[in-house]
Design an enzyme around this catalytic site. Sequence first.
Site, PDB file in Angstrom:
ATOM      1  N   HIS A   1      28.748 -20.476  28.704  1.00 25.32           N
ATOM      2  CA  HIS A   1      29.003 -21.158  27.327  1.00 25.32           C
ATOM      3  C   HIS A   1      30.351 -21.963  27.054  1.00 25.32           C
ATOM      4  O   HIS A   1      30.217 -23.136  26.595  1.00 25.32           O
ATOM      5  CB  HIS A   1      28.894 -19.924  26.221  1.00 25.32           C
TER       6      HIS A   1
ATOM      7  N   HIS B   1      29.294 -15.631  28.659  1.00 24.92           N
ATOM      8  CA  HIS B   1      30.559 -16.247  27.861  1.00 24.92           C
ATOM      9  C   HIS B   1      31.189 -17.394  28.613  1.00 24.92           C
ATOM     10  O   HIS B   1      31.234 -18.355  27.983  1.00 24.92           O
ATOM     11  CB  HIS B   1      31.426 -14.933  27.769  1.00 24.92           C
TER      12      HIS B   1
ATOM     13  N   HIS C   1      27.084 -10.591  32.024  1.00 26.76           N
ATOM     14  CA  HIS C   1      27.679 -10.729  30.692  1.00 26.76           C
ATOM     15  C   HIS C   1      28.721 -11.641  30.365  1.00 26.76           C
ATOM     16  O   HIS C   1      28.750 -12.540  29.556  1.00 26.76           O
ATOM     17  CB  HIS C   1      28.044  -9.329  29.886  1.00 26.76           C
ATOM     18  N   GLU C   2      29.923 -11.305  31.227  1.00 24.05           N
ATOM     19  CA  GLU C   2      31.027 -12.159  31.060  1.00 24.05           C
ATOM     20  C   GLU C   2      30.855 -13.708  31.694  1.00 24.05           C
ATOM     21  O   GLU C   2      31.449 -14.486  31.132  1.00 24.05           O
ATOM     22  CB  GLU C   2      31.995 -11.409  31.882  1.00 24.05           C
TER      23      GLU C   2
END
Length: 601
Positions: A398, A395, A391-392
Amino acid sequence: MSDLKKLKSREEIEEKFKWKVNKIFPNDEAWEKAFKEVKEEAPILKTFEGRLKDEKLLLEYLKKSEELDIKVENIYIYAHLKSDEDTSNTKYQAMMNRIDAYLAEFSSFTSYFVPEILSFEDGYIESIINNNEEFKMYDFMFKDILKEKPHILTKKEEELLAKVSDCLDAPSTIHNMLTNADMKFPTITDEDGEKVELTEANYSTFIKSKDRKVRKEAFTALFSEYKKLENTLATSLTSSIKNFNFSAKIRKYNSALEASLKPNEIPVEVYTNSIKTINDNIKSLHRYVDLKRKLLELDEIHMYDLYVPVIEMPKEHIEFDEAVNIITEGLAPLGEEYLQIFNSGIKDGWIDIYQNKGKRGGAYSWGGYKTMPYVLLNYNYTLNDVSTLAHEMGHSIHSYYSRKEQPYIYAGYTLFCAEVASTTNEALLIHHLINKEEDKKKKLFLINQELEQIRTTVFRQLMFAEFELFTHESIEKGESLTATDYNKAWHDLNVKYFGPSMVVDKEIDSEWARIPHFYSDFYVYQYATGYAAASAFAKSILDKEKDAVSKYIGFLKSGGSDYPIEILKNAGVDMTTSKPLEATISRFNQLLDMLEKEIKE
């Protein structure tokens, strides 16, 4: 205490497991020097006030402002990351407090910029952009500022509103103090027969208890306290909604919903169509509730049974290197370039991996335009930690792409897009884990984990969104809403969403009073839309649709260079249609089919 259980100090953690904050500043002395230089240089920004109509000075201001913004950002990030490494370290707490305090002063040097730009006659900025090549880059930034002109009040009115902003925020502050400081919950009996004081913090553990008596007692005890204060909390919520409606009205928006969505050019229909789509497919949630009832072997399922895991799994111990390998396999459909960035991030010091004494809890991805996209973890060897890493890093990659491809002014991205990349990573990972799993029990566990994620992130958040819309529209029409009205609306929504198999206990009627998100206007729907966009991306990537990966990478590279709806549309995900949300519901139904099949076999 064994070495395994003893929490290490920061100094005892090997350097290879720590993020490389020294890439921002080599040491604290360099940070101090940079801070001193910024404080000396930043006041120059004030000298541009009232002179921005001069093209050369406007361009000079834009470049100087950006240069100083980046310097301040680096100083801010370094202090906060160092403080988070060990929150008991007073040296870094002091550094953090100093830069935090300075930010207010720094922002005051540029506070005139937007009002001054809006004071220019219509067409002036557009003519500069059209006639001066150096301003082309700022086209979208200025368009975004200028479109707010119809909603900006006079200088005196804006000053007056700023002065009463604390008063307008009072309902949220009151709710926060009531529910976090003043409310006290009774003691309950835990699974070991011990008396334990119930708190908001431990409620989430008790509501998942395998012992039905424990979760029922916790449920009843928690909501009985909200019931006692429901009239006060109803008044607080109504006041908050009236404030949002007031603000929307004086700024000449048609509704509070439009006022919330319009700044990012999100059509109101995106919100209302999301609610309609979930209502059109509500029977999928009814089916899940009934399946859960059967798996838990219950004659009837109650609201306090919703969060209990249907499959208990022994705790796994997954080493960090193994977690990286699992995620690399799961993200393989994104291609070599993406995996190369992912693995470079692991090796190059993006991540602070393990817990240590005093380290901030939880996980996040953060950084600046000229820094690494840093990741804070508290890796504890569980499958959940593997998912958190994926998940992190979603981020962070991105942010990596956005900062690499966009100028500083467009490197950030809106909240509407913020959770898409992280959730796409999670979706690809869990697809991979479910597909490769051969152990029946573990496969059931994984299937149910994804079902729960969709239930809580999509169905539940859109139920919240539907409640928000009802409350705002009712008050906009001049209707008064009491605790009784809120309770009825909440009860009816739970009946509709959870279906005929669910016994909607009367205690749940007061749940609306517990949710702080209702004091952040029309915020929660973005959890659902973000998940839907991620589901649509994951599906197109896994189905190997033409250019699916390149379109997705294009989305990651876009940053904030356009409005979120357009950025997603250009990448093949049109949030103005029901298709992304339908893709999520299609996956939910597919998982239900898999669950039924596994049960029968």
